[in-house]
Every structure is written in structure tokens, then in C-alpha cells.
Write a protein that holds these residues in place. Sequence first.
Motif, PDB file in Angstrom:
ATOM      1  N   MET A   1       9.262 -18.797 -11.024  1.00 25.31           N
ATOM      2  CA  MET A   1       9.972 -17.953  -9.991  1.00 25.31           C
ATOM      3  C   MET A   1       9.188 -16.634  -9.988  1.00 25.31           C
ATOM      4  N   LEU A   2       8.959 -16.137  -8.840  1.00 24.05           N
ATOM      5  CA  LEU A   2       7.959 -15.113  -8.728  1.00 24.05           C
ATOM      6  C   LEU A   2       8.849 -13.837  -9.204  1.00 24.05           C
ATOM      7  N   ASP A   3       8.110 -12.895  -9.810  1.00 23.69           N
ATOM      8  CA  ASP A   3       8.630 -11.665 -10.184  1.00 23.69           C
ATOM      9  C   ASP A   3       8.921 -10.879  -8.987  1.00 23.69           C
ATOM     10  N   ASP A   4       9.795  -9.850  -9.461  1.00 19.35           N
ATOM     11  CA  ASP A   4      10.294  -8.969  -8.176  1.00 19.35           C
ATOM     12  C   ASP A   4       9.015  -8.264  -7.467  1.00 19.35           C
ATOM     13  N   PHE A   5       8.375  -7.529  -8.353  1.00 22.29           N
ATOM     14  CA  PHE A   5       7.260  -6.521  -7.775  1.00 22.29           C
ATOM     15  C   PHE A   5       6.385  -7.553  -7.042  1.00 22.29           C
ATOM     16  N   PHE A   6       5.984  -8.783  -7.476  1.00 18.56           N
ATOM     17  CA  PHE A   6       5.049  -9.664  -6.826  1.00 18.56           C
ATOM     18  C   PHE A   6       5.605 -10.321  -5.598  1.00 18.56           C
ATOM     19  N   LEU A   7       6.895 -10.386  -5.221  1.00 14.34           N
ATOM     20  CA  LEU A   7       7.347 -10.931  -4.088  1.00 14.34           C
ATOM     21  C   LEU A   7       7.391  -9.727  -3.145  1.00 14.34           C
ATOM     22  N   ARG A   8       7.833  -8.488  -3.808  1.00 14.78           N
ATOM     23  CA  ARG A   8       7.486  -7.468  -2.761  1.00 14.78           C
ATOM     24  C   ARG A   8       6.200  -7.287  -2.166  1.00 14.78           C
ATOM     25  N   ALA A   9       5.179  -7.387  -2.963  1.00 12.69           N
ATOM     26  CA  ALA A   9       3.943  -7.546  -2.623  1.00 12.69           C
ATOM     27  C   ALA A   9       3.511  -8.451  -1.599  1.00 12.69           C
ATOM     28  N   LEU A  10       3.957  -9.820  -1.780  1.00  6.69           N
ATOM     29  CA  LEU A  10       3.559 -10.905  -0.826  1.00  6.69           C
ATOM     30  C   LEU A  10       4.325 -10.393   0.462  1.00  6.69           C
ATOM     31  N   LEU A  11       5.549  -9.916   0.342  1.00  5.86           N
ATOM     32  CA  LEU A  11       6.300  -9.793   1.804  1.00  5.86           C
ATOM     33  C   LEU A  11       5.535  -8.796   2.771  1.00  5.86           C
ATOM     34  N   VAL A 122       4.555  -1.345  -4.052  1.00 11.73           N
ATOM     35  CA  VAL A 122       5.180  -1.473  -2.892  1.00 11.73           C
ATOM     36  C   VAL A 122       6.915  -1.547  -3.231  1.00 11.73           C
ATOM     37  N   GLY A 123       7.732  -0.731  -2.668  1.00 11.71           N
ATOM     38  CA  GLY A 123       9.092  -0.784  -3.062  1.00 11.71           C
ATOM     39  C   GLY A 123       9.860  -1.574  -1.770  1.00 11.71           C
ATOM     40  N   TRP A 124      11.113  -1.667  -2.015  1.00 14.06           N
ATOM     41  CA  TRP A 124      11.952  -2.087  -0.854  1.00 14.06           C
ATOM     42  C   TRP A 124      11.936  -1.460   0.330  1.00 14.06           C
ATOM     43  N   THR A 125      11.859   0.113   0.124  1.00 21.05           N
ATOM     44  CA  THR A 125      12.014   1.048   1.225  1.00 21.05           C
ATOM     45  C   THR A 125      10.553   0.806   2.129  1.00 21.05           C
ATOM     46  N   ASP A 126       9.455   0.728   1.142  1.00 20.36           N
ATOM     47  CA  ASP A 126       8.286   0.572   1.821  1.00 20.36           C
ATOM     48  C   ASP A 126       8.176  -0.817   2.765  1.00 20.36           C
ATOM     49  N   LEU A 127       8.822  -1.772   2.070  1.00 21.65           N
ATOM     50  CA  LEU A 127       8.727  -3.161   2.746  1.00 21.65           C
ATOM     51  C   LEU A 127       9.640  -3.160   3.965  1.00 21.65           C
ATOM     52  N   ALA A 128      10.760  -2.221   3.916  1.00 28.70           N
ATOM     53  CA  ALA A 128      11.465  -2.123   5.223  1.00 28.70           C
ATOM     54  C   ALA A 128      10.756  -1.235   6.434  1.00 28.70           C
ATOM     55  N   TRP A 230      -2.674 -14.369  -5.497  1.00 32.14           N
ATOM     56  CA  TRP A 230      -2.850 -15.199  -6.445  1.00 32.14           C
ATOM     57  C   TRP A 230      -4.145 -14.955  -7.509  1.00 32.14           C
ATOM     58  N   ALA A 231      -5.386 -14.405  -6.947  1.00 35.55           N
ATOM     59  CA  ALA A 231      -6.458 -14.104  -7.586  1.00 35.55           C
ATOM     60  C   ALA A 231      -6.105 -12.636  -8.611  1.00 35.55           C
ATOM     61  N   SER A 232      -5.373 -11.850  -7.885  1.00 34.60           N
ATOM     62  CA  SER A 232      -5.180 -10.576  -8.311  1.00 34.60           C
ATOM     63  C   SER A 232      -4.326 -11.100  -9.792  1.00 34.60           C
ATOM     64  N   LEU A 233      -3.103 -12.008  -9.462  1.00 28.51           N
ATOM     65  CA  LEU A 233      -2.455 -12.356 -10.446  1.00 28.51           C
ATOM     66  C   LEU A 233      -2.936 -13.084 -11.493  1.00 28.51           C
TER      67      LEU A 233
END
Length: 260
Positions: A1-11, A122-128, A230-233
Motif C-alpha cells: 500500500m502506498l504511503d500517504d506522502f508518496f500518494l500525494r506526490a504521485l497525484l 506536497v500537502g493536501w492543500t498543495d494538491l488541491a 519510483w526511482a526516487s523511492l
Amino acid sequence: MLDDFFLRALLAGLGLAAVTGPLGSFVVWRRIAYFGDSMAHAAILGVAISLAFGMSIYAGTLAVAIAMALLVSALVARGQVMDTMLGVLAHAALAIGLVAISFVPSARSDLAGFLFGDVLAVGWTDLALIWGGGALVLGLLAWRWQRLVTATVNEELAMAAGIDPRLERLILSLALAVVVALAIRVVGSLLISAMLIVPAAAARGLAATPERMAALAALIAAASVAAGLWASLHLDSPAGPSIVAAATLFFIIGQVFRRG
């Protein structure tokens, strides 16, 4: 399962990719890569102003990028040589921005993040903001698409069809300003223009129509984001440069399989 910070980065990266593909296609068609560089370099000045006055990074960067877009448009209208003027403005904006940011103690430790991006923060506000701003730019491009394409292909033909090339150029410049502001947290000021240019350049030889090129550029940008993260991770490499490196790899592959 993707970590929260990685999911935000991907989105965040995918949101940026969706808009840099179509917009970058116009940058490639018009051969205004240096224009993107100018606004991207000016973003550092926007960061310094934002931190000095306690403003949002996005607001300060957007204000400076729009000012740069309007200034360049005014100079072009007066007959100034485009590439020379952009070269002067790009380096002057970067130098002034770096000098200004040196007087903001809180920004010195974060300078690398502003230059090369910090998508993993990146946070959720940044994402929005990224998705909301990206949707606005995509809506603008969809609304003006045919006019922008006609003005890009042939300005005389555009004028004969009742289209004002200067207005379309200004609209494109303002759209670029918004994207520069959105991308500052993802890939940084020094790599923004790469995300605009490289995926579009990779798609150029593989698509038969402007619409297909724009869509393919967005897909390549999205794939670059996924591969770079993926490379960064897994390799512990910096995320922003890894995304651009992945886009460059797709460009090389595209040259092998390009049409004609």
C-alpha cells in the motif's frame, strides 16, 4: 500500500503532467522554450517576495510569473528581439531572485527545494491548488484550442480568420505563468521548463495531429512522473530531477520510433 506522502506526490505529479503535456506542445510548436525558462527563473524572485511578506508561495510566484509574461508580451509588441530579450530577462530574474532570497534567513535552507522541487513534501492543500489550477488551464486551452493552433501555425491565416495572434499569445503566456506557479513545489524553478518541453518533444515525432501530440505528451509526462518517483523511492535519488531524467529517457525512446 502506498504511503500517504508518496500518494500525494504521485497525484501532484499526475496533475501537473495533465497540463504540461498540452501546454508544452504549444511551447515546442512556437519554439519559445526560452520563454518558459524566463518565467521559471523568475519564480525564485516570487518565492523570495512570498517569504519576505508572509504570502503563499503560489501567490507570489504567480504574481511574478504574470508580470514577466506581460513584460515580455509588451516588449515583443514593440519589436524587441525575442531571444535576446528573453535571455536578459531570464538570467536577470534568476540572479535578482537568488540575491533577494539570500536576505530571507528562513529560505536559505530550503533553496534546493525551490530550485529542484520537493514533490514528496506536497500537502493536501498543495494538491488541491495543483489540480484546481491545472483544471482551469486545461479548460482555457480547450476553449481556445482551435484559435491557439491556428495562430501558432500561421499568424497571417489567423488574422484572415478574424483571430488576433497577439491575444492568443498573451493567453498562452498567462497559462504558462499559472503552470510555473503550480510546478514550483513539484519540480522546482530550474526544472519546470524541462517538464514543459521534454514530454512534448518526445511526443512530436509520434503523433500525426496536434490533438494526438498534446494527449501523448500528457501521457509521457505522467509516465515520467511515475517512473521518476519510483526511482526516487527505490534508489534514494532526488524526486524532481528523477522525473525529468525519466522524461529524457522517453524522449530518447521516442527518437528511435518517431514517424518518418
